[in-house]
Write an enzyme that holds these catalytic residues in place. Structure first.
Site, mmCIF file in Angstrom:
data_model
loop_
_atom_site.group_PDB
_atom_site.id
_atom_site.type_symbol
_atom_site.label_atom_id
_atom_site.label_comp_id
_atom_site.label_asym_id
_atom_site.label_seq_id
_atom_site.Cartn_x
_atom_site.Cartn_y
_atom_site.Cartn_z
ATOM 1 N N SER A 1 0.832 -1.194 0.000
ATOM 2 C CA SER A 1 0.000 0.000 0.000
ATOM 3 C C SER A 1 0.881 1.266 0.000
ATOM 4 C CB SER A 1 -0.971 -0.053 1.182
ATOM 5 O OG SER A 1 -2.022 0.853 1.020
ATOM 6 N N ASP B 1 -9.270 -5.212 -4.588
ATOM 7 C CA ASP B 1 -8.882 -3.814 -4.400
ATOM 8 C C ASP B 1 -9.923 -2.956 -5.133
ATOM 9 O OD1 ASP B 1 -6.606 -2.917 -2.886
ATOM 10 O OD2 ASP B 1 -5.300 -4.089 -4.190
ATOM 11 N N HIS C 1 -7.456 -5.821 -0.224
ATOM 12 C CA HIS C 1 -6.302 -4.948 0.015
ATOM 13 C C HIS C 1 -5.486 -5.377 1.231
ATOM 14 C CE1 HIS C 1 -4.162 -1.113 -0.448
ATOM 15 N NE2 HIS C 1 -4.166 -1.033 0.868
#
EC number: 3.5.1.9
Length: 293
Positions: A153, A236, A268
């Site tokens: 991320s 995602d 995610h």
């Protein structure tokens, strides 16, 4: 899907709220479960490996590393530097040792990097810190046979910024053999208009100079020998998936050694949490990249 510049603020906020796209549980619950999973994995790693905790790589309070060391006498040591996520404002190195669980068993050293998250740290500082952390690791572990990066991320953004470093400004040029960029953000401009930027307070100028998508020529100069894996979760958000796909295509068009991994049945958070498992697809890919499969 419309281009981010055409989205209203609430839609842009939704696209850049990864927790709202998980199919497993509610937004709040998925974040709680994520922190718990990372913490448990890190505790497990601290029980399995020899550790050196809070090793300084600079003078700042936040400039510390945790090192997870396998019990091996081999001089042929592979080392993975992990850069944590948390939107540059949550998480820390304290819950970032989880991927050492399957790796120390294979003789791989894992280093979890701490950096000053917002509001204490700003984007320029965080990028500078992770770059200096890599230099420090290379100086401390001169016998590394292979140096690898992994970021999730916001950490994938920071890892991509490390790959795009002009190392002539540093004392050494790290030879990074491979990089795993997992569910990352490579263009910071859409972030400016979202809730994410409130503690970061980035201007357009700051966002541009810290966007890996704008620094691909420098990446080609600095990291042409690096095998880059751009990984994205099936669940995602469309905007996160687009960020990964576009960055991958830009790198590929430049002739770099880059692979795209669209990881099925992940969101995610689970896409990175599962690196605690030696049988997980991305763990196996990482070991294969190191010649340890």
């Amino acid at each position: 899907m419309s281009h981010w510049t055409e989205m209203k603020k609430d839609e842009l906020d939704r696209q850049y709220s990864p927790s709202r796209w998980s199919h497993r549980m509610s937004a709040d619950d998925v974040i709680k479960a994520h922190v718990k999973a990372l913490k448990e994995g890190t505790d497990q790693a601290r029980g399995l490996a020899q550790t050196l905790l809070n090793v300084p790589y600079g003078d700042g309070d936040g400039e510390k590393l945790d090192v997870y060391i396998p019990s091996t006498n081999s001089l042929d040591v592979h080392l993975v530097i992990y850069l944590h996520g948390g939107y540059w404002q949550f998480l820390s190195k304290e819950e970032s040792g989880f991927m050492a669980v399957p790796l120390v068993d294979k003789g791989v050293v894992v280093v979890a990097v701490g950096y000053d998250i917002a509001p204490k740290g700003n984007m320029d500082l965080m990028v500078s810190q992770v770059r200096r952390s890599v230099v420090s690791v290379v100086q401390q572990y001169s016998h590394i046979s292979g140096l690898y990066l992994c970021g999730h991320s916001a950490g994938a953004h920071l890892a991509a910024m490390v790959l795009s470093t002009d190392w002539s400004q540093y004392t050494i040029t790290p030879q990074i053999k491979g990089a795993f960029l997992v569910s990352g953000i490579y263009d910071l401009l859409p972030i400016l208009s979202t809730y994410v930027n409130e503690p970061l307070k980035m201007t357009e100028e700051v966002a541009l100079r810290n966007s890996p998508s704008k620094l691909v020529p420098q990446l080609k100069l600095s990291s042409s020998g690096c095998h880059i894996i751009v990984a994205v979760a099936e669940n995602d958000s469309p905007e996160f998936r687009k960020q990964s796909e576009e960055y991958y295509k830009t790198l590929e068009a430049t002739g770099l050694h880059v692979t795209m991994e669209d990881v099925a049945n992940t969101d995610h958070f689970s896409i990175i949490e599962q690196l605690v498992d030696g049988e997980y697809h991305l763990t196996k890919l990482l070991l294969k990249m190191m010649g340890k499969s």
